[in-house]
Each structure stands twice: as structure tokens, then as C-alpha cells.
Design an enzyme around this catalytic site. Sequence first.
Site, PDB file in Angstrom:
ATOM      1  N   GLU A  88      -5.870  19.585 -38.103  1.00  0.00           N
ATOM      2  CA  GLU A  88      -5.106  20.828 -38.241  1.00  0.00           C
ATOM      3  C   GLU A  88      -5.135  21.572 -36.910  1.00  0.00           C
ATOM      4  O   GLU A  88      -6.055  21.388 -36.101  1.00  0.00           O
ATOM      5  CB  GLU A  88      -5.776  21.647 -39.370  1.00  0.00           C
ATOM      6  N   ASP A  89      -4.131  22.415 -36.664  1.00  0.00           N
ATOM      7  CA  ASP A  89      -4.117  23.177 -35.421  1.00  0.00           C
ATOM      8  C   ASP A  89      -5.023  24.405 -35.487  1.00  0.00           C
ATOM      9  O   ASP A  89      -5.800  24.665 -34.582  1.00  0.00           O
ATOM     10  CB  ASP A  89      -2.674  23.575 -35.034  1.00  0.00           C
ATOM     11  N   ASP A 123      -6.753  30.119 -40.075  1.00  0.00           N
ATOM     12  CA  ASP A 123      -6.652  31.583 -40.000  1.00  0.00           C
ATOM     13  C   ASP A 123      -7.368  32.141 -41.236  1.00  0.00           C
ATOM     14  O   ASP A 123      -8.588  32.309 -41.222  1.00  0.00           O
ATOM     15  CB  ASP A 123      -5.157  31.944 -39.935  1.00  0.00           C
ATOM     16  N   PHE A 158      -2.075  36.587 -32.811  1.00  0.00           N
ATOM     17  CA  PHE A 158      -1.189  35.461 -33.114  1.00  0.00           C
ATOM     18  C   PHE A 158      -0.993  34.661 -31.844  1.00  0.00           C
ATOM     19  O   PHE A 158      -0.545  35.197 -30.829  1.00  0.00           O
ATOM     20  CB  PHE A 158       0.150  35.942 -33.684  1.00  0.00           C
ATOM     21  N   ARG A 188       6.617  25.692 -29.192  1.00  0.00           N
ATOM     22  CA  ARG A 188       5.896  24.421 -29.346  1.00  0.00           C
ATOM     23  C   ARG A 188       5.896  23.641 -28.036  1.00  0.00           C
ATOM     24  O   ARG A 188       5.075  22.762 -27.821  1.00  0.00           O
ATOM     25  CB  ARG A 188       6.543  23.571 -30.450  1.00  0.00           C
TER      26      ARG A 188
HETATM   27  P1  IMP Z   1      -4.187  29.875 -42.964  1.00  0.00           P
HETATM   28  O1  IMP Z   1      -3.759  29.361 -44.296  1.00  0.00           O
HETATM   29  O2  IMP Z   1      -4.106  31.391 -42.924  1.00  0.00           O
HETATM   30  O3  IMP Z   1      -5.537  29.385 -42.533  1.00  0.00           O
HETATM   31  O4  IMP Z   1      -3.126  29.418 -41.910  1.00  0.00           O
HETATM   32  C1  IMP Z   1      -3.043  28.122 -41.469  1.00  0.00           C
HETATM   33  C2  IMP Z   1      -1.673  27.791 -40.918  1.00  0.00           C
HETATM   34  O5  IMP Z   1      -0.954  28.968 -40.507  1.00  0.00           O
HETATM   35  C3  IMP Z   1      -1.796  26.964 -39.673  1.00  0.00           C
HETATM   36  O6  IMP Z   1      -1.655  25.602 -39.991  1.00  0.00           O
HETATM   37  C4  IMP Z   1      -0.655  27.435 -38.796  1.00  0.00           C
HETATM   38  O7  IMP Z   1       0.494  26.661 -39.071  1.00  0.00           O
HETATM   39  C5  IMP Z   1      -0.372  28.839 -39.239  1.00  0.00           C
HETATM   40  N1  IMP Z   1      -0.988  29.859 -38.333  1.00  0.00           N
HETATM   41  C6  IMP Z   1      -2.012  30.687 -38.596  1.00  0.00           C
HETATM   42  N2  IMP Z   1      -2.298  31.476 -37.534  1.00  0.00           N
HETATM   43  C7  IMP Z   1      -1.430  31.120 -36.578  1.00  0.00           C
HETATM   44  C8  IMP Z   1      -1.246  31.556 -35.215  1.00  0.00           C
HETATM   45  O8  IMP Z   1      -1.934  32.433 -34.658  1.00  0.00           O
HETATM   46  N3  IMP Z   1      -0.250  30.937 -34.539  1.00  0.00           N
HETATM   47  C9  IMP Z   1       0.552  29.959 -35.078  1.00  0.00           C
HETATM   48  N4  IMP Z   1       0.390  29.518 -36.331  1.00  0.00           N
HETATM   49  C10 IMP Z   1      -0.588  30.092 -37.079  1.00  0.00           C
END
Ligand code: IMP
Length: 216
Positions: free
Chosen positions: A132-133, A136, A185, A198
Site C-alpha cells: 500500500e502507498d 491515513d 495531504f 502521480r
Molecule cells: P485510509 O483509509 O484513511 O487509511 O486511507 C488510505 C488511502 O487513502 C490510501 O490508499 C490513499 O489512496 C488515500 N490517501 C490517504 N491519505 C492520502 C494522502 O495524503 N495523499 C494521497 N492519498 C492519500
Amino acid sequence: MNPKDWIDVTIEKNHYSMDHFVIPHHYEKDISSILIPHGVIMDRIKKLARLIVDDTPGPLVVCCVLKGGHQYFADLVNEIKKLCRHNGSSVQLSLEFIRVKSYTNDTQSGVKISLTDAELEEFKGKNLLIVEDIIDTGNTMVYLLERLSKIQPASIRVTSLLIKKTERSNGYVPDYVGFAIPDDFVVGYALDYNEHFRDLDHICVISDEGKQKYAV
Ligand code: IMP
């Protein structure tokens, strides 16, 4: 992974000026600073690959979480392959892709997964490494892991290049983390804001102007 093993990227010490690195002309006004330069990302991935190979008997199904995870996935798989060639340690890999969409603008809008239950069934009895990237809130990964654990893989481990230090976190921590970042972000290195950025190599903080320009 224990938080002491992450690289903690702070606003005070990092945030390199854009004047110090090359960034595409078309993004000059859209980012406010560079948080993690591309070279540092690549060096960190070498270490993460080593940690993963040292822990893994294999064969391993490496699952890329699209779209944001694709660059980390590609570079991580390359590093794992290099280790297998040069170190004597050998892990057989197969590669899979899961598309997960969870953000519009910079707020979460529900989680959608591209694979059907029948397609997920292919993972039964396998050793999975999810790539995963960014984590959050952790909601996307917890949701994905719930879906995957129902089909009973032999093991599931998760690596995320980034983890965000945020009060919104649900407490989920992946097995292998590259960097802990501030609650901003970020874009670049395949992380997007409404599909933009990207094509930027460094991980950068988006500017207010960039947010406005690419809002949908
Ligand atoms: P989570 O469910 O809040 O943990 O978010 C995970 C997904 O949200 C990641 O796979 C990203 O695609 C996207 N995401 C969350 N924060 C960022 C950010 O700062 N930049 C870009 N994508 C984000």
C-alpha cells in the site's frame, strides 16, 4: 513494525525547498515543499525489501493496492528480486493487483474494491504481502484485511511506504513501514490528488493553490 523502526519525517527537519530539486514545470505552483526526495525513498525501499526477504520463507503473493501503491510495488519487487539474485536467499514471487478507491478531494468517501469474492478466493492458502502507498485513518486497510481474512490465506502481511501521524487513526499499524509523515495531504511517487501528481517523483505537500486547481 515498532515505531522506533520507522523514519519519522517531521515538518521542522524536512520540507526541502523546491529550488533544491528538479520538479516538473507543470507542478511548480501546486506543491508547497518536498517532504521526501525520490532518492531517499529508493534507499529506504532497499532496506524494507531486505526486512521482508529475511522474514519470508515464500512463495509469496505480492498484492499491489492500485492505483497509489503501484510505484512502491514496482520498486519493492525489483529490490526483492535483486536480493534473491545476489544474496543466496530466494523467495518465489507472484504478482496480483487490487484496485481500491477511497478518496475524493482530500476527504474519505467510502471504500470500493475491484475484485469479486470469486477472484479473492484465489488467495486461499497463500502467503500474501499487501503493498500500500499510505495508511491515513487505517480504515481502507482494516476493511481490505477483513475481506481477505475471510478467504483464509496462509498468512497476510502488509507493507505501507507511509503512515500518517493523525488523530483520525484507528490504530492500525502495518508490518513494514517506510516513513511516518505529518498530518498533511501528500502527493507524488504515484500518490494522487484527484488523479493528478502521480507523475511527480518526490513525495511533496500539495499547496492550497494545487488543491483548488485540481478539486472536483
Ligand atoms: P485510509 O483509509 O484513511 O487509511 O486511507 C488510505 C488511502 O487513502 C490510501 O490508499 C490513499 O489512496 C488515500 N490517501 C490517504 N491519505 C492520502 C494522502 O495524503 N495523499 C494521497 N492519498 C492519500
